[in-house]
Design a protein around this motif. Structure first.
Motif, short mmCIF file in Angstrom:
data_model
loop_
_atom_site.label_atom_id
_atom_site.label_comp_id
_atom_site.label_asym_id
_atom_site.label_seq_id
_atom_site.Cartn_x
_atom_site.Cartn_y
_atom_site.Cartn_z
N GLU A 205 35.32 29.78 39.69
CA GLU A 205 36.23 30.90 39.42
C GLU A 205 35.46 32.19 39.68
O GLU A 205 34.37 32.39 39.17
CB GLU A 205 36.69 30.85 37.97
N THR A 207 35.89 36.55 40.06
CA THR A 207 36.68 37.76 39.93
C THR A 207 36.24 38.76 41.00
O THR A 207 35.05 39.08 41.11
CB THR A 207 36.52 38.39 38.54
N ILE A 285 43.59 30.13 44.45
CA ILE A 285 44.80 30.49 43.73
C ILE A 285 44.46 31.62 42.77
O ILE A 285 43.51 31.51 41.98
CB ILE A 285 45.38 29.29 42.94
N LYS A 286 45.23 32.68 42.82
CA LYS A 286 45.02 33.81 41.92
C LYS A 286 45.57 33.47 40.53
O LYS A 286 46.71 33.02 40.40
CB LYS A 286 45.71 35.07 42.46
N LYS A 287 44.74 33.69 39.53
CA LYS A 287 45.16 33.41 38.16
C LYS A 287 46.13 34.50 37.70
O LYS A 287 45.99 35.67 38.06
CB LYS A 287 43.94 33.36 37.23
N PRO A 288 47.13 34.13 36.87
CA PRO A 288 48.14 35.10 36.42
C PRO A 288 47.62 35.97 35.28
O PRO A 288 48.07 35.90 34.15
CB PRO A 288 49.28 34.19 35.94
N LEU A 289 46.64 36.82 35.61
CA LEU A 289 46.06 37.72 34.63
C LEU A 289 46.41 39.16 34.99
O LEU A 289 46.54 39.50 36.17
CB LEU A 289 44.53 37.57 34.58
N VAL A 290 46.56 39.98 33.98
CA VAL A 290 46.82 41.40 34.22
C VAL A 290 45.47 42.10 34.37
O VAL A 290 44.73 42.30 33.41
CB VAL A 290 47.61 42.03 33.07
N GLN A 291 45.13 42.46 35.60
CA GLN A 291 43.85 43.09 35.90
C GLN A 291 44.08 44.26 36.86
O GLN A 291 44.67 44.09 37.92
CB GLN A 291 42.88 42.09 36.55
N GLY A 295 41.29 40.74 40.89
CA GLY A 295 41.94 39.44 40.85
C GLY A 295 40.93 38.36 40.56
O GLY A 295 39.80 38.40 41.05
N THR A 296 41.31 37.40 39.71
CA THR A 296 40.44 36.27 39.42
C THR A 296 41.02 35.04 40.12
O THR A 296 42.21 34.72 39.95
CB THR A 296 40.34 36.02 37.90
#
Length: 416
Positions: A205, A207, A285-291, A295-296
């Motif tokens: 993973e 970022t 695959i981009k993780k569904p995080l608010v950044q 992007g992680t």
């Protein structure tokens, strides 16, 4: 917890080196003594497999442990990376503690004897490697790297640290770093187990800051990544990261030493000086995080195909000065191969590693004195070519930097 980690490592060493490590010189018939001797030697080989990035067979053939080894349990001269590796190994069954200070002093004295070319008191195993050692010591470009491998904690006592530091200071003096040192502890050895698993892809993973995405014709994201990310990847996977690169980490080359100097002296400039890192993967695959502006990504089968020297240097410096690594950023391209034609990944690897090479001579063009000389020669009707170019037309009224150097006796005449 330490007991379980030791057990994991011991199981791997037996599985990997059982038919490669000789213990016929064990002084007792006790099974536990022979096992301890095997594990000590196999652990020395394992440290070279992980840190030097060599094969199991090469690592096993480097073992010199035995009577009259003067504290040196493994010797390896890697002629590709120009590094002479010298190892002392101590197997700690309980996973705690460190080598006895007397063993460390013995190791340091053994190093001094090797530097002084005094092989009289060494065993036959080390004498068989004398030619390799002398070749290494006679080459001014070769670096010496010491490894203290033991299945204990990460911190050395004052006695052991002082002994090592005195040795490094005595040999390096005021010159460049001729000899360096690192430990291979229980935590490092256990982390490396995953990295050396044959056939297992590297799934990780990462970022990426200031991230941008390209979807066509092939998926790619690019941006900047903090140096600590690659430090942790190096710590876990080492040269497995570069399995599809044209070369592995080359150690203390001139370029890598300059990179290291930038990290330590002006880490804020690293992003601007460094060429960056190219990563290939099967998919991301981009993780569904608010950044914000980041992007992680979950990455499958990660490979570094350009930037091995950057990653290796970051990993090396992190062990000495993690705070400097946390201050650096490097540009990164992450390319997914999931919808790419056959051979595309190989082409990316080839093309990113075979651009026109910049030579030392090319940096002359940055010298303002050369511009002044060009003007003065132009007044005399001479066309002075500072930069290399395929379009240069050599005439009776022109000359190049090489011609000027010949004229002042700095360089033998070059043929055109």
């Amino acid at each position: 917890m330490n007991d379980l980690q030791v057990r994991h490592i011991a199981s791997m060493l037996k599985r990997t080196f059982s038919d490669k490590i000789d213990t016929s010189d064990c002084l007792t018939t006790k099974k536990e003594d022979e096992e301890s001797l095997f594990l000590t030697r196999a652990y020395a080989a394992y440290s070279l497999q992980v840190i030097a990035g060599v094969s199991e067979d090469i690592a096993a053939n480097s073992i010199t442990d035995g009577a009259n080894d003067n504290g040196i349990d493994a010797v390896l001269f890697d002629r590709t990376t120009k590094i002479l590796w010298l190892v002392q190994s101590k197997w700690k069954k309980k996973g705690t503690g460190e080598p006895e200070s007397g063993d460390t002093f013995k190791f340091c004295d053994g190093i001094r004897k090797i530097i002084e070319n005094d092989f009289d008191s060494f065993n036959s195993k080390i004498k068989k490697k004398q030619d390799d050692i002398e070749d290494a010591l006679n080459d001014y470009t070769v670096k010496i790297h010491l490894i203290l491998a033991y299945t204990g904690g990460d911190t050395l006592s004052t006695h052991n640290s002082d002994a090592i530091n005195r040795l490094l200071k005595d040999i390096n003096e005021d010159s460049e770093e001729l000899i360096s040192f690192e430990t291979f502890t229980l935590s490092k050895a256990h982390k490396a187990l995953a990295g050396l698993s044959e056939g297992r892809p590297i799934n990780s993973e990462i970022t990426i800051e200031h991230v941008e995405k390209i979807d066509t014709p092939y998926k790619m994201v690019y941006g900047i990544v903090n140096g600590s990310v690659f430090a942790h990847l190096w710590d876990k996977y080492r040269n497995k990261l570069f399995s599809e690169n044209i070369r592995g980490f080359l150690g203390d080359s001139v370029v890598n030493e300059d990179m290291q100097d930038t990290i330590l002296r002006c880490p804020e400039n690293f992003l601007y000086y460094n060429n960056g890192i190219t990563l290939l993967c099967d998919s991301f695959i981009k993780k569904p995080l608010v950044q914000k502006n980041a992007g992680t990504f979950n990455i499958t089968n990660l490979k570094v195909v350009n930037g091995a020297q950057t990653v290796g240097t970051i990993g090396k410096v992190y062990g000495q000065n993690p705070k400097s690594i946390e201050k650096i950023w490097t540009s990164v391209k992450l390319i997914s191969l999931e919808d790419c034609p056959q051979g595309f990944g190989e082409n990316v690897t080839k093309k990113t590693n075979t651009q026109n090479r910049i030579e030392k001579r090319d940096f002359v063009s940055l010298d303002p004195l050369q511009d002044k000389l060009k003007i003065e020669l132009a007044i005399l009707g001479v066309d002075y070519h500072i930069k290399r170019s395929a379009e240069i037309n050599i005439t009776k009224t022109s000359c190049t930097v090489e011609d000027a150097m010949v004229a002042v006796g700095k360089l033998p005449k070059l043929a055109y």
